[in-house]
Design a protein around this motif. Structure first.
Motif, PDB file in Angstrom:
ATOM      1  N   ILE A 101      49.406  49.131  34.498  1.00  0.00           N
ATOM      2  CA  ILE A 101      50.276  49.243  35.222  1.00  0.00           C
ATOM      3  C   ILE A 101      50.707  49.223  36.210  1.00  0.00           C
ATOM      4  O   ILE A 101      52.259  48.627  36.215  1.00  0.00           O
ATOM      5  N   LEU A 102      50.389  48.377  36.589  1.00  0.00           N
ATOM      6  CA  LEU A 102      50.798  47.849  38.025  1.00  0.00           C
ATOM      7  C   LEU A 102      50.630  45.942  38.124  1.00  0.00           C
ATOM      8  O   LEU A 102      50.807  45.483  39.389  1.00  0.00           O
ATOM      9  N   ASP A 103      50.809  45.360  36.744  1.00  0.00           N
ATOM     10  CA  ASP A 103      50.334  44.625  36.158  1.00  0.00           C
ATOM     11  C   ASP A 103      50.225  43.607  36.833  1.00  0.00           C
ATOM     12  O   ASP A 103      49.796  42.503  37.280  1.00  0.00           O
ATOM     13  N   LEU A 104      48.777  44.145  37.175  1.00  0.00           N
ATOM     14  CA  LEU A 104      47.362  42.883  37.419  1.00  0.00           C
ATOM     15  C   LEU A 104      46.199  42.933  36.236  1.00  0.00           C
ATOM     16  O   LEU A 104      44.900  43.494  36.870  1.00  0.00           O
ATOM     17  N   SER A 105      46.438  42.928  35.702  1.00  0.00           N
ATOM     18  CA  SER A 105      45.759  42.479  34.119  1.00  0.00           C
ATOM     19  C   SER A 105      45.458  41.132  34.308  1.00  0.00           C
ATOM     20  O   SER A 105      43.692  41.115  33.946  1.00  0.00           O
ATOM     21  N   THR A 106      45.988  40.236  34.702  1.00  0.00           N
ATOM     22  CA  THR A 106      45.277  39.010  34.714  1.00  0.00           C
ATOM     23  C   THR A 106      44.194  39.077  35.945  1.00  0.00           C
ATOM     24  O   THR A 106      43.129  38.134  35.753  1.00  0.00           O
ATOM     25  N   VAL A 107      44.409  39.786  36.964  1.00  0.00           N
ATOM     26  CA  VAL A 107      43.294  39.591  38.213  1.00  0.00           C
ATOM     27  C   VAL A 107      42.488  40.779  37.766  1.00  0.00           C
ATOM     28  O   VAL A 107      41.139  40.132  37.899  1.00  0.00           O
ATOM     29  N   LEU A 108      42.493  41.345  36.703  1.00  0.00           N
ATOM     30  CA  LEU A 108      41.880  42.198  36.001  1.00  0.00           C
ATOM     31  C   LEU A 108      39.802  41.225  35.665  1.00  0.00           C
ATOM     32  O   LEU A 108      39.031  41.690  35.310  1.00  0.00           O
ATOM     33  N   THR A 109      40.931  40.694  34.743  1.00  0.00           N
ATOM     34  CA  THR A 109      40.550  39.256  33.913  1.00  0.00           C
ATOM     35  C   THR A 109      39.732  38.304  34.486  1.00  0.00           C
ATOM     36  O   THR A 109      38.415  38.651  34.021  1.00  0.00           O
ATOM     37  N   SER A 110      40.680  37.492  35.732  1.00  0.00           N
ATOM     38  CA  SER A 110      39.603  36.830  36.466  1.00  0.00           C
ATOM     39  C   SER A 110      38.333  38.044  37.626  1.00  0.00           C
ATOM     40  O   SER A 110      37.211  36.925  37.327  1.00  0.00           O
ATOM     41  N   VAL A 111      38.622  39.358  37.478  1.00  0.00           N
ATOM     42  CA  VAL A 111      37.633  40.208  37.851  1.00  0.00           C
ATOM     43  C   VAL A 111      35.904  40.369  37.160  1.00  0.00           C
ATOM     44  O   VAL A 111      35.466  39.895  37.168  1.00  0.00           O
ATOM     45  N   LEU A 112      36.525  40.406  36.115  1.00  0.00           N
ATOM     46  CA  LEU A 112      36.021  40.904  35.298  1.00  0.00           C
ATOM     47  C   LEU A 112      34.966  39.317  34.937  1.00  0.00           C
ATOM     48  O   LEU A 112      33.487  39.347  34.560  1.00  0.00           O
ATOM     49  N   GLY A 113      35.646  37.810  35.062  1.00  0.00           N
ATOM     50  CA  GLY A 113      34.978  37.480  34.399  1.00  0.00           C
ATOM     51  C   GLY A 113      33.959  36.195  36.206  1.00  0.00           C
ATOM     52  O   GLY A 113      33.040  36.516  36.069  1.00  0.00           O
ATOM     53  N   ALA A 114      34.351  36.822  37.420  1.00  0.00           N
ATOM     54  CA  ALA A 114      33.423  36.526  37.848  1.00  0.00           C
ATOM     55  C   ALA A 114      32.199  37.659  38.411  1.00  0.00           C
ATOM     56  O   ALA A 114      31.641  37.775  38.664  1.00  0.00           O
ATOM     57  N   ALA A 115      33.003  39.333  38.239  1.00  0.00           N
ATOM     58  CA  ALA A 115      32.367  39.878  37.642  1.00  0.00           C
ATOM     59  C   ALA A 115      30.085  39.641  36.324  1.00  0.00           C
ATOM     60  O   ALA A 115      28.869  39.713  36.955  1.00  0.00           O
TER      61      ALA A 115
END
Length: 313
Positions: A101-115
């Motif tokens: 909803i906050l349009d942070l899907s790209t950020v989420l993808t990057s976070v998951l990759g780093a995770a």
């Protein structure tokens, strides 16, 4: 002199221009942030509300799932772990939706990759914790240990009051709580006294050498059978073990109802009183150790004469 004043003035003007430019850029950024916040404020509020809604859904639905699981044959520890995993999954889904909803899907993808990379490092650093977590899941699905059972393991014994993803908590006979890491339970033997409500108690005693051994065996068995009735598949077993220093020692085994350590103590308490009463009624002696000191006749006589001579002189 005029040249230096001009150079100083140019430097001052340049500093003023740079400061003014920086301040203007800062104001523009702040204005953009405020505009962005105003524009995204509805989305932010919506995301927070969605996340809170999923938390409520997880808690409320967990109550219903728990009621359903209670109707099945699933043990209590399995229900507890299953509900905790279910709630974590539902809340995690709500968190991902809020980020969308906050349009942070790209950020989420990057976070998951780093995770993924970070998770490997954390996994190596937290091997013990992860082992306990996995062991907790295993324990939850083992029918041989459940919440409410009385177990002995790792030098401790008590009622199991909690099985979580880190440890098993026991409440000991002295009403203290002991937390044992799950890996210790899985890797070491444990004794579950609640798995069967019947057990075997072992009691040792001795009788005097003058006793009629066949009569002693008969009286002992009768005393225990009257005080502690045996089940159909059980019987009192009597074995003479050895010739002791002052008694002929025996071991008697009998069935008892046992769901915790106190039951065994109570059964032995009853058995000891019954045996002692029966022995008193039938004049059977339970001897106590006797030690005879032999000083030698000649040595004792010489020491006595020496003491008399000293007193006369």
């Amino acid at each position: 002199m005029v040249y230096q004043d001009k150079a100083t003035k140019d430097t001052t003007d340049q500093i003023f221009d740079n400061t003014h430019t920086a301040w203007s850029e800062l104001q523009d950024k702040l204005d953009n942030w405020v505009d962005s916040l105003i524009l995204n404020l509805p989305n932010f509020i919506l995301a927070v509300l969605v996340f809170i809604l999923f938390i409520l859904i997880a808690n409320l639905s967990a109550i219903g799932i728990n009621k359903i699981l209670r109707k099945t044959k699933a043990q209590h520890s399995v229900r507890v772990v299953a509900i905790r995993i279910y709630k974590a999954i539902v809340i995690l889904i709500g968190f991902f939706i809020a980020l969308g909803i906050l349009d942070l899907s790209t950020v989420l993808t990057s976070v998951l990759g780093a995770a993924g990379v970070l998770g490997l490092a954390v996994g190596l650093a937290l091997q013990g914790t992860l082992t306990n977590t996995f062991s907790g899941v295993v324990l939850s699905f083992i029918p041989k240990i459940q919440i409410g059972d009385w177990v002995e393991t790792n030098g401790f014994e008590g009622f199991v009051i909690d099985i979580n993803l880190r440890s098993v908590t026991l409440k000991t006979a002295d009403q203290n709580l002991v937390s044992i890491p799950n890996s210790k339970i899985v890797d070491n033997p444990f004794k579950n006294l609640s798995s069967d409500d019947r057990s075997i108690a072992i009691l040792e005693c001795g009788v005097g050498y003058e006793s009629d051994l066949e009569f002693v065996e008969k009286i002992t068995k009768q005393a225990i059978e009257e005080a502690l009735p045996q089940e159909k598949t059980e019987k009192v077993e009597f074995f003479y073990k050895e010739f002791g220093n002052s008694s002929i020692n025996y071991e008697v085994r009998f069935g008892i109802k046992e769901t915790n350590a106190k039951d065994e103590l109570l059964a032995k308490h009853i058995a000891v009183k019954a045996i002692k009463k029966a022995y008193n009624e039938n004049n059977i002696n339970i001897p106590f150790p006797i030690r005879t000191l032999d000083f030698g006749k000649n040595k004792f006589r010489s020491e006595t004469l020496e003491i008399k001579n000293r007193s006369t002189s």
